[in-house]
Scaffold this active site. Structure first.
Site, PDB file in Angstrom:
ATOM      1  N   LYS A  62      -9.086  -3.146  52.069  1.00  0.00           N
ATOM      2  CA  LYS A  62     -10.286  -4.050  52.496  1.00  0.00           C
ATOM      3  C   LYS A  62     -11.469  -3.553  51.979  1.00  0.00           C
ATOM      4  O   LYS A  62     -11.722  -2.158  51.945  1.00  0.00           O
ATOM      5  CB  LYS A  62     -10.329  -4.305  54.028  1.00  0.00           C
ATOM      6  CG  LYS A  62     -11.365  -5.095  54.324  1.00  0.00           C
ATOM      7  CD  LYS A  62     -11.282  -6.455  53.973  1.00  0.00           C
ATOM      8  CE  LYS A  62     -12.741  -7.275  54.165  1.00  0.00           C
ATOM      9  NZ  LYS A  62     -12.651  -8.602  53.337  1.00  0.00           N
ATOM     10  N   LEU A  90     -17.037  -9.597  54.238  1.00  0.00           N
ATOM     11  CA  LEU A  90     -16.787  -8.279  54.144  1.00  0.00           C
ATOM     12  C   LEU A  90     -16.654  -7.444  55.601  1.00  0.00           C
ATOM     13  O   LEU A  90     -17.596  -6.422  55.774  1.00  0.00           O
ATOM     14  CB  LEU A  90     -17.761  -7.482  53.255  1.00  0.00           C
ATOM     15  CG  LEU A  90     -17.466  -7.711  52.019  1.00  0.00           C
ATOM     16  CD1 LEU A  90     -18.601  -7.090  51.082  1.00  0.00           C
ATOM     17  CD2 LEU A  90     -16.237  -7.423  51.361  1.00  0.00           C
ATOM     18  N   CYS A 147     -18.355 -10.540  45.468  1.00  0.00           N
ATOM     19  CA  CYS A 147     -18.105 -11.287  46.603  1.00  0.00           C
ATOM     20  C   CYS A 147     -18.872 -12.321  46.886  1.00  0.00           C
ATOM     21  O   CYS A 147     -20.145 -12.134  46.903  1.00  0.00           O
ATOM     22  CB  CYS A 147     -18.142 -10.247  47.849  1.00  0.00           C
ATOM     23  SG  CYS A 147     -17.502 -11.053  49.397  1.00  0.00           S
ATOM     24  N   GLY A 260      -5.281 -13.352  41.044  1.00  0.00           N
ATOM     25  CA  GLY A 260      -5.569 -14.941  41.278  1.00  0.00           C
ATOM     26  C   GLY A 260      -4.439 -16.096  41.303  1.00  0.00           C
ATOM     27  O   GLY A 260      -4.006 -16.119  40.247  1.00  0.00           O
ATOM     28  N   GLY A 261      -3.881 -16.184  42.609  1.00  0.00           N
ATOM     29  CA  GLY A 261      -2.967 -16.920  42.790  1.00  0.00           C
ATOM     30  C   GLY A 261      -1.484 -16.532  42.385  1.00  0.00           C
ATOM     31  O   GLY A 261      -0.585 -17.391  42.153  1.00  0.00           O
ATOM     32  N   THR A 283      -3.689 -13.764  48.465  1.00  0.00           N
ATOM     33  CA  THR A 283      -3.286 -14.986  49.276  1.00  0.00           C
ATOM     34  C   THR A 283      -1.795 -15.245  49.654  1.00  0.00           C
ATOM     35  O   THR A 283      -1.359 -15.348  50.850  1.00  0.00           O
ATOM     36  CB  THR A 283      -3.933 -16.213  48.894  1.00  0.00           C
ATOM     37  OG1 THR A 283      -5.341 -15.671  48.467  1.00  0.00           O
ATOM     38  CG2 THR A 283      -3.709 -17.410  49.883  1.00  0.00           C
TER      39      THR A 283
HETATM   40  C1  LIG Z   1      -9.016 -13.255  53.248  1.00  0.00           C
HETATM   41  C2  LIG Z   1      -9.502 -12.566  51.959  1.00  0.00           C
HETATM   42  C3  LIG Z   1     -10.493 -11.300  51.911  1.00  0.00           C
HETATM   43  C4  LIG Z   1     -10.690 -10.735  50.793  1.00  0.00           C
HETATM   44  N1  LIG Z   1     -11.407  -9.786  50.984  1.00  0.00           N
HETATM   45  C5  LIG Z   1     -12.039  -8.936  49.702  1.00  0.00           C
HETATM   46  C6  LIG Z   1     -12.733  -7.755  49.690  1.00  0.00           C
HETATM   47  O1  LIG Z   1     -13.064  -7.157  50.923  1.00  0.00           O
HETATM   48  N2  LIG Z   1     -12.816  -7.230  48.521  1.00  0.00           N
HETATM   49  C7  LIG Z   1     -12.700  -7.822  47.313  1.00  0.00           C
HETATM   50  O2  LIG Z   1     -12.920  -7.224  46.307  1.00  0.00           O
HETATM   51  N3  LIG Z   1     -11.893  -8.968  47.412  1.00  0.00           N
HETATM   52  C8  LIG Z   1     -11.318  -9.587  48.393  1.00  0.00           C
HETATM   53  N4  LIG Z   1     -10.808 -10.974  48.276  1.00  0.00           N
HETATM   54  C9  LIG Z   1     -10.354 -11.389  46.880  1.00  0.00           C
HETATM   55  C10 LIG Z   1      -8.999 -11.215  46.655  1.00  0.00           C
HETATM   56  O3  LIG Z   1      -8.704  -9.584  46.551  1.00  0.00           O
HETATM   57  C11 LIG Z   1      -8.637 -11.566  45.278  1.00  0.00           C
HETATM   58  O4  LIG Z   1      -9.271 -11.260  44.372  1.00  0.00           O
HETATM   59  C12 LIG Z   1      -8.567 -13.078  45.503  1.00  0.00           C
HETATM   60  O5  LIG Z   1      -8.284 -13.601  46.849  1.00  0.00           O
HETATM   61  C13 LIG Z   1      -7.678 -13.957  44.309  1.00  0.00           C
HETATM   62  O6  LIG Z   1      -6.482 -13.335  44.444  1.00  0.00           O
HETATM   63  P1  LIG Z   1      -5.307 -14.162  45.211  1.00  0.00           P
HETATM   64  O7  LIG Z   1      -5.586 -15.827  44.731  1.00  0.00           O
HETATM   65  O8  LIG Z   1      -4.080 -13.837  45.044  1.00  0.00           O
HETATM   66  O9  LIG Z   1      -5.675 -14.085  46.624  1.00  0.00           O
HETATM   67  C14 LIG Z   1     -10.259 -11.268  49.499  1.00  0.00           C
HETATM   68  C15 LIG Z   1      -9.403 -12.464  49.435  1.00  0.00           C
HETATM   69  C16 LIG Z   1      -9.195 -13.195  50.723  1.00  0.00           C
HETATM   70  C17 LIG Z   1      -8.171 -14.382  50.701  1.00  0.00           C
END
Ligand SMILES: Cc1cc2nc3c(=O)[nH]c(=O)nc-3n(C[C@H](O)[C@H](O)[C@H](O)COP(=O)(O)O)c2cc1C
Length: 325
Positions: A62, A90, A147, A260-261, A283
Site C-alpha cells: 500500500k 492513501l 494519486c 490497469g484492468g 482490482t
Molecule cells: C482500493 C485501491 C487502492 C489503491 N491504492 C493505491 C496506492 O496506495 N498507491 C498507488 O500507487 N496505487 C494505488 N491504487 C492503484 C492501483 O495500484 C492500480 O494502479 C489501479 O487500480 C489500476 O489497476 P487495476 O485496474 O488492476 O486495479 C489503488 C487502487 C485501488 C482500487
C-alpha cells in the site's frame, strides 16, 4: 515512432524470469512477471490464508507516506458498470511503522517486496526514500506521482514532465534501491512524462494509476463518494492502460510494468505483447484474491501451448510488424 527492443544484459535463470532494473547495480530480478498492484493487497500479510504470495514475481505494498494517514471520508468505494471508483486517500500506517512492523516479516520472504511511496513535496519523497535505505526486506521503491485522491502534492507531479523528472531525480539521489516510477493516465502526453522520468534516472516505469471519475447518489442528490471524486480502476480502464503501455514502450528503453484492468492471463499477455516486461493485478484481487496466481498459471499454459521458450520473447511483439505470427 521507433520500435525499441529491451536488451537484457544477463542470462535469466528461468523461462519466466524478468529483470526489471537491468541498468541498476543491484538489479531487480523477478521469478515471474506477475505482481500485486499497490493498495489492493495491503502489506501482503492480510491475504496470506487466501494467496501464496511467495509464488508471485513481486509484491507492491500500500502507498506509504511520511506520517500515518486516516484517508478520506466515507464512502470511499463505489461500484461502476465495469470496475470501481475508490477514494481511499492513501490511508496507511506511515513509513516508520512500516519499517518497524512490516519489513521484518518481508526480510524472510523469497518474493521481492516493493514499497510504494507518496508525498506532498519533493522533499517528502526524498526523505521517504532515505528512510527505506538499507532496510532488510525491501527490494525496490515504486513512486506514486499520480494519486487522484489526495488534494496536494503527489497527484500533481505526474501530470507534468518537468515535475515528474524533478521528483525522480531527488529520489534517485536519496536511495541505492531500484526506483520504479508509477505514472498517472490523467495527463495529456504520457510518453513525454515517461521520457522525462526515464531521463531523470528511473529504473522502470509502472503504468497506469487510476483515472479520475465520480458517481452521484441520486437519492441524496449528492456526489456518492465522500471525497466527491475518485479513481476508476478495473476492466473499464484496460484499453486505456494497454494503449498507454504501447505508446510508452515506443518512447523509452527501460522496462515497463503494465497495470490497469488485468484480471486474466489473456489480459496480462496483451500487456506484455504491447511492451510490458511485467504486470500488476489490482482490482481483480479485491473480488478474487487468487487472481494473480491464476494469471501466472494462465501465462505458463499459454507459453507451453504456443511453444514460447522465454517470456522475454513476448515483450513488445505486437509493436513489431515483422514479428512471427
Ligand atoms: C482500493 C485501491 C487502492 C489503491 N491504492 C493505491 C496506492 O496506495 N498507491 C498507488 O500507487 N496505487 C494505488 N491504487 C492503484 C492501483 O495500484 C492500480 O494502479 C489501479 O487500480 C489500476 O489497476 P487495476 O485496474 O488492476 O486495479 C489503488 C487502487 C485501488 C482500487
Amino acid at each position: 515512432m521507433p520500435a525499441l527492443l529491451l536488451v537484457y544484459p544477463k542470462e535469466l535463470p528461468t523461462k519466466l524470469s524478468i529483470e526489471l532494473a537491468p541498468k541498476h547495480r543491484k538489479g531487480l530480478l523477478l521469478a515471474n512477471p506477475v505482481m500485486t498492484a499497490s493498495g489492493t493487497c495491503g502489506y501482503g500479510t492480510e491475504y496470506s490464508h487466501l494467496l501464496d504470495i511467495q509464488k508471485l514475481g513481486a509484491m507492491v505494498c500500500k502507498g506509504t507516506t511520511l506520517e500515518p494517514r486516516d484517508g478520506n471520508p466515507q464512502p470511499r468505494i463505489a461500484e461502476t458498470a465495469c470496475g470501481i471508483l475508490n477514494s481511499i486517500g492513501l490511508q496507511n500506517i506511515g513509513v516508520n511503522a512500516l519499517i518497524r512492523d512490516k519489513a521484518p516479516a518481508w526480510a524472510g520472504w523469497q518474493v521481492p517486496v516493493i514499497v510504494n511511496i507518496a508525498g506532498e513535496t519533493i522533499a517528502d519523497y526524498a526523505q521517504l526514500a532515505g528512510k527505506l535505505e538499507g532496510v532488510a526486506g525491501i527490494s525496490a521503491i515504486e513512486v506514486n506521482i499520480g494519486c487522484p485522491n489526495i488534494k496536494t502534492g503527489g497527484a500533481e507531479f505526474g501530470t507534468n514532465p518537468k515535475s515528474a523528472a524533478d521528483v525522480t531525480a531527488a529520489i534517485k539521489a536519496a536511495t541505492s534501491l531500484p526506483v520504479l516510477v508509477k505514472l498517472t493516465p490523467n495527463t495529456d502526453d504520457i510518453a513525454r512524462v515517461a521520457r522525462a522520468v526515464a531521463g531523470a534516472g528511473a529504473d522502470a516505469i509502472s503504468l497506469i494509476n487510476t483515472m479520475k471519475g465520480m458517481a452521484i447518489d441520486t437519492t441524496r442528490r449528492r456526489p456518492l463518494l465522500g471525497n466527491i471524486t475518485g479513481g476508476l480502476s478495473g476492466p473499464a480502464i484496460k484499453p486505456v492502460a494497454l494503449y498507454m503501455v504501447y505508446e510508452v514502450a515506443g518512447a523509452i528503453e527501460i522496462p515497463i510494468i503494465g497495470c490497469g484492468g488485468i484480471a486474466t492471463a489473456g489480459d496480462a499477455i496483451e500487456f506484455i505483447m504491447a511492451g510490458a516486461s511485467a504486470i500488476q493485478v489490482g482490482t481483480a484481487s479485491l473480488t478474487s484474491p487468487q487472481a494473480p496466481i491464476k494469471v501466472l498459471e494462465g501465462i505458463e499454459k499459454f507459453m507451453a501451448r504456443e511453444g514460447i521458450e522465454n517470456i522475454a520473447e513476448l515483450i513488445g511483439v505486437a509493436r513489431h510488424p515483422s514479428s512471427p505470427l
